[in-house]
Write a protein that holds these residues in place. Structure first.
Motif: not given
Length: 313
Positions: A101-113
């Motif tokens: 939550g402090f260094k959000p990775n957009l790609e990693a988040i999006a991978n969870h759909k």
């Protein structure tokens, strides 16, 4: 060391939001889920998202905020949660990941759909970045007061299709806290306290959420005069603390830094402090003491016990 860093980062997030003992249970969620017809809904959070419109009930939720994770499960939205951040340690069944939550990775988040992400702040333009991917974000910042915490619970319930459960949980928290405070034995003279975030003597002032909790009991915060920058999270010196001589010491660094009544008593000069002499050093659960979710009731209950015990002496 990681826990200490997280605690200081949490404090930093709370400061930014202002400028722009313990049981491990959580309140049981109210049964039932509103029908899809209850959507679309519009959700607002104090200091966070304003007028966020959700067309349909989110079925794949990510939480990047430990407090929001606890709220999601407490209102009955646990089955909709597909991932939580690396600091979400409760409840045990939450699908913990390496997401930050402090260094959000957009790609990693999006991978969870996900179709909804809960975050405590818009760091690194998280909202716009995920918006480009058609992923909505509900910003739920650190609560500054108990009333804000109650409002957040209701908002999360509404956003996830559990509006009635969210309202019921918020009201239950309010009622329980009011009852605990009212039934607490008070001292004729206001008691002073020191809340320790870590063993480098970072503390909280009365302007913080935790400070607000203690204020419900009429406690006097010895860290207020030491908060020269007005951040709400001053680092105090041992000399300052010994001179302030608090009646109660609350340790929110029992997990991160292995602190307890014995280790405090062993600190040079601390043997003269009233809290040490009168068994007024209280060990808290680090996680509960640093979050503003449903388990704040457990924190209030622990403070109540400490105040009543001190008042009886």
């Amino acid at each position: 060391m990681r826990r200490v860093l997280f605690r200081r980062l949490t404090a930093a997030v709370a400061i930014a939001a202002a400028l722009t003992g313990c049981a491990t249970r959580q309140p049981a969620p109210s049964p039932g889920t509103p029908p899809a017809a209850d959507f679309p809904v519009e959700v607002s959070v104090p200091g966070g998202s304003t007028g966020l419109k959700l067309e349909k009930r989110p079925e794949r939720i990510i939480s990047l905020n430990p407090s929001s994770t606890e709220v999601l499960y407490a209102v009955g939205a646990g089955k909709q949660v597909v991932a939580v951040d690396d600091q979400s340690t409760f409840p045990a069944e939450a699908p913990k990941t390496t997401l930050s939550g402090f260094k959000p990775n957009l790609e990693a988040i999006a991978n969870h759909k996900p179709d909804l992400v809960l975050a405590s702040n818009d760091i690194d333009n998280l909202v716009a970045g995920l918006g480009q991917l058609k992923i909505q974000v509900l910003l739920v910042p650190p609560a500054k007061t108990l009333d804000e915490a109650f409002t957040q619970v209701s908002a999360v319930g509404k956003a996830t299709g559990h509006a009635a459960a969210g309202e019921a949980l918020a009201q239950r928290m309010r009622t329980d806290i009011d009852k605990i405070v009212a039934e607490t034995r008070k001292s004729a003279k206001p008691l002073s306290y020191y809340h320790e975030l870590d063993n480098s003597l970072y503390s909280v002032s009365s302007k913080t959420f935790v400070g607000h909790v203690y204020a419900r009991f009429g406690l006097v915060n010895i860290a207020d005069d030491g908060d020269k920058s007005g951040s709400g999270y001053p680092q105090l010196s041992a000399e300052y603390l010994v001179k302030a001589n608090p009646d109660l010491i609350f340790l929110a660094d029992t997990k991160c830094c292995a602190q307890n009544a014995q280790s405090v008593a062993a600190r040079p000069g601390w043997q003269t402090v009233t809290a040490v002499k009168n068994n007024g050093v209280i060990a808290l659960d680090d996680d509960i003491a640093s979050r503003w979710g449903p388990r704040v009731v457990d924190l209030v209950r622990t403070v109540s016990s400490a105040v009543s015990a001190a008042a009886a002496k």
